[in-house]
Design a protein around this motif. Structure first.
Motif, PDB file in Angstrom:
ATOM      1  N   MET A  47       2.475  -2.964  -1.103  1.00 34.43           N
ATOM      2  CA  MET A  47       1.510  -1.922  -0.782  1.00 34.43           C
ATOM      3  C   MET A  47       0.868  -2.316   0.133  1.00 34.43           C
ATOM      4  O   MET A  47       0.158  -2.753   0.646  1.00 34.43           O
ATOM      5  CB  MET A  47       0.920  -1.358  -1.854  1.00 34.43           C
ATOM      6  N   ARG A  79       9.191   0.888   6.837  1.00 36.36           N
ATOM      7  CA  ARG A  79       8.808   1.954   5.704  1.00 36.36           C
ATOM      8  C   ARG A  79       7.444   1.984   4.978  1.00 36.36           C
ATOM      9  O   ARG A  79       6.887   2.701   4.981  1.00 36.36           O
ATOM     10  CB  ARG A  79       9.562   1.818   4.688  1.00 36.36           C
ATOM     11  N   GLU A  80       6.818   0.905   5.369  1.00 34.35           N
ATOM     12  CA  GLU A  80       5.149   0.577   4.839  1.00 34.35           C
ATOM     13  C   GLU A  80       4.253   1.415   6.039  1.00 34.35           C
ATOM     14  O   GLU A  80       3.469   2.161   6.165  1.00 34.35           O
ATOM     15  CB  GLU A  80       4.436  -0.840   4.887  1.00 34.35           C
ATOM     16  N   SER A 128       4.857   5.127   5.767  1.00 29.09           N
ATOM     17  CA  SER A 128       3.985   5.812   4.777  1.00 29.09           C
ATOM     18  C   SER A 128       2.907   5.815   5.356  1.00 29.09           C
ATOM     19  O   SER A 128       2.150   6.934   4.858  1.00 29.09           O
ATOM     20  CB  SER A 128       3.924   4.437   3.900  1.00 29.09           C
ATOM     21  N   ALA A 174      -0.239   7.164  -3.839  1.00 27.00           N
ATOM     22  CA  ALA A 174       0.364   6.358  -2.719  1.00 27.00           C
ATOM     23  C   ALA A 174      -0.918   5.241  -3.362  1.00 27.00           C
ATOM     24  O   ALA A 174      -0.061   3.947  -3.837  1.00 27.00           O
ATOM     25  CB  ALA A 174       0.264   7.455  -1.880  1.00 27.00           C
ATOM     26  N   ARG A 202       0.359   1.047  -6.791  1.00 26.35           N
ATOM     27  CA  ARG A 202      -0.075   0.014  -6.588  1.00 26.35           C
ATOM     28  C   ARG A 202       0.318  -0.427  -8.229  1.00 26.35           C
ATOM     29  O   ARG A 202      -0.855  -1.985  -7.965  1.00 26.35           O
ATOM     30  CB  ARG A 202      -1.338  -0.167  -6.064  1.00 26.35           C
ATOM     31  N   CYS A 225       8.147   6.252   0.859  1.00 26.95           N
ATOM     32  CA  CYS A 225       8.208   5.019   1.183  1.00 26.95           C
ATOM     33  C   CYS A 225       7.879   4.103   0.831  1.00 26.95           C
ATOM     34  O   CYS A 225       7.834   2.909   1.738  1.00 26.95           O
ATOM     35  CB  CYS A 225       7.440   5.316   2.881  1.00 26.95           C
ATOM     36  N   GLN A 226       7.330   3.745   0.219  1.00 23.62           N
ATOM     37  CA  GLN A 226       7.138   2.394  -1.027  1.00 23.62           C
ATOM     38  C   GLN A 226       7.997   2.175  -2.014  1.00 23.62           C
ATOM     39  O   GLN A 226       7.734   0.909  -1.866  1.00 23.62           O
ATOM     40  CB  GLN A 226       5.337   3.081  -1.788  1.00 23.62           C
TER      41      GLN A 226
END
Lengths: 433, 433
Positions: free
Chosen positions: A1, A172-173, A176, B5, B9, B179-180
């Motif tokens: 993440m 993608r990170e 995001s 988001a 994590r 997206c993660q």
């Protein structure tokens, strides 16, 4: 993440306050790198607010031959006022985008010295003696390196942040993170793709001269479907990290140097959007020229230069983009190892050419959308605004609108950028009816 | 900024441990809602591990007529082993996707009772007497409501999470979260779009019967460009929240009921990917039938039913998707107010039909990709695997591969789903050469 997705939440905060010419000095003094860059004591620093954009405060701070820029986000749209709030985190997205752009095209963006999260402010290189390209274009200045510099910027930033070059995990990170740049994207979604095609309080145009064509745009269902198809692409095609606002007011130039500034609208979108933004704004400059002509000026030749620049930009962009692609990348799309034999290389090369021609189609459509919104929407541009006589201005704008509509509705019919040029030349020669 | 988001994590962590039939009871006992649902004392709960997928642990816990399911992510790919690590946060994305799907199509997903973040586990409804659709199809079972239920699921989940129905702010926030889901997307990127077209350690196929066609696929540059175009769409087109793995193993059925399970591959991608996954897996079931035929079985009529289902699914999907669109939504794309007059309504309706036919093109291409990966790649399917005689199996797989290639390379040439059906019927009648 990515820690960035979280970091972006804390831009601004309790200690945020808009800077003033008086408070910029103590603010800078707390940043030792900036203070060293200027040297001397804060009292010796000359501060001037110069922001002429629609959103932010921009201070130039100088001491003798040294200088820097402080750019600070305001919590509302400057052009409209406090009634239109806008989140400060855009300053963070701008800083992030600038960092990524700098890695892709270091000589074509300003150096970034420091991001102050609490104040939503960046301390950056002072570009001198650069002027905003749009001002140069209205003044009839030529920039021989502009097309190539912009081709280089667009090819590098778009290719290197796309799935051709960026592994899916990295892409993608980043995506995001930039998906959080919601408010700035929303401005484009509304002001570019909706408002010029409907009654909207903030719309304005040269009236009454353009009343009929504005009404015709609002009633033109074919055009509105075309615009909404472009908006669908803007909303859904996450191809590369776009600058997001790549018009001629986001470019600073000298005869030798070109710097792209202000990527606060950055997000992952269709590559054609950035390309079209630049091309559409060149066409705006082209159509404004007759209205900017002083008696005795030879603006025809200058108009010719603008279209040369448009064409060179596209050729330079496409050949540089293809060169990046042929050189290969670490991305997940079209892995070169899958196409290592002769027939693989041949078919992949055919596809590359097809891909670039699809980008041209997209760019042409977006160019049209970017032109129309500057004539019928909220945010206008100096190119036309400097034309004092409303009849003359309306005549220029009318031609630009005709071309804009054709680019949007007919974007798939253009086989080359030369056909765009031919259309612009042909409409420029017409009498306005 | 979405708290999700950040929340995502912290899935798994120091206290994470794979559950066993012995530890499921104390785990459930700590969740009072689950314990109440089962009733009685933990010692009375019967626990059975039934996971037959490629990735997770699945426990069925029962007490008398009551039951529930515990699904837990493992930190590696179960199909391959601990050598292939996989993040636990996919359990969180699955839970989030299931919640969004449940809002769109509540009767077509299992009820979700609790997500345990530390254990990366969900407590869910036990679907009984449902079986996995793929098992039903290999057994020759008909499901009269399947096509309509799946049409309803796809239309609702895709439309309602797209920019037609979801305001850009909501869509971009959700997109930022999904997206993660990088690792799960990467599995598809590699296993579906790359490996079947290159030498890859984990590939397998019916050998030596399919050696030639496997080699031909690896050497087929036209096909590889087509597949990479599909992959480009997978990587870049953020049209809607996809299930991401919508094959016949992700659907539980009875004669009356249909539930879509396992959305852990969920991400914002091209709508055609979900549609094609379902259609491609119906075609796999279709081509496997001759190999599954017992003497005296009338599988021709069953094959006919499968293609009827494929066709009905598409018609049901497209008419339901159009109905959603005509009813309007809160999304930023194609705002209905822009098309309120007669010509606006007419042109918008024309565009809707065009849009749906483009989705069909995409779906056909993705269907082909989903078929080929099940025959030449790592993860195979029971439809073909249950055919014991390798010559018979290879004959079925060969036909499926021929159709798969045609769907990918020729996807733009299919004017209707009827043409897909006709191709399948025609290839099914051919002798294998």
């Amino acid at each position: 993440m990515p820690s960035n997705a979280i970091e972006s939440r804390f831009v601004g905060g309790a200690n945020y306050a808009p800077l003033t010419e008086a408070t910029v000095r103590p603010f800078l003094a707390t940043h030792s790198a900036a203070a060293e860059l200027l040297g001397g004591r804060p009292e010796e620093w000359a501060v001037r607010e110069v922001g002429d954009g629609n959103l932010n405060l921009v201070f130039i701070v100088k001491r003798g031959g040294r200088g820097l820029v402080v750019k600070q986000a305001l919590p509302y749209v400057r052009l409209v006022g406090e009634s239109w709030p806008l989140p400060l985190d855009r300053a963070f997205f701008e800083y992030q985008a600038l960092t990524i752009e700098a890695a892709a095209a270091p000589s074509l963006v300003p150096r970034h010295f420091h991001f102050d999260k609490a104040m939503a402010a960046s301390i950056m290189e002072l570009l001198e003696p650069h002027i905003v390209l749009r001002k140069g274009l209205t003044a009839g200045m030529k920039y021989p390196l502009l097309a190539d510099h912009m081709a280089q910027f667009a090819a590098a930033t778009l290719f290197l942040t796309s799935d051709f070059a960026s592994p899916a995990a990295e892409k993608r990170e980043r995506q995001s993170l930039f998906c959080q740049n919601i408010a700035l994207c929303k401005i484009t979604e509304d002001l570019v793709f909706n408002d010029p095609y409907r009654i909207a309080e903030l719309n304005r145009w040269t009236s009454p001269q353009l009343d009929d064509i504005a009404a015709a745009f609002r009633a033109d269902a074919t055009l509105k479907v075309a615009v909404q198809e472009l908006k669908w692409m803007f909303l859904t095609r996450s191809e590369a990290l776009l600058h997001g606002d790549l018009h001629t007011g986001s470019i600073m130039v000298t005869q030798d140097d070109t710097r792209v500034i202000d990527p606060e609208f950055a997000f992952f979108g269709p590559m054609g959007f950035d390309l079209g933004a630049f091309m559409g704004n060149l066409l705006i400059a082209f159509f404004a020229q007759p209205g900017l002509r002083d008696p005795g000026d030879a603006r025809d030749e200058y108009q010719h230069w603008i279209l040369e620049t448009l064409e060179s930009f596209w050729f330079g962009f496409s050949s540089r983009f293809l060169a990046h692609w042929r050189a290969g990348g670490d991305g997940d799309a079209f892995p070169p190892t899958l196409f290592a034999d002769v027939s693989g290389r041949t078919k992949l090369e055919e596809h590359r050419v097809t891909f670039v021609s699809r980008m041209l189609t997209d760019a042409i459509g977006f160019a049209g959308a970017k032109m129309a919104r500057r004539i019928l929407g909220l945010a206008h541009v100096e190119d036309f605004e400097r034309i004092a006589d409303p009849d003359v201005r309306a005549a220029c704008e009318m031609k630009a609108l005709h071309v804009a509509r054709e680019l949007m509705v007919g974007r798939a019919r253009f086989g080359s950028v030369g056909e765009v040029r031919a259309l612009a030349e042909s409409v420029a020669r017409e009498r306005v009816t």
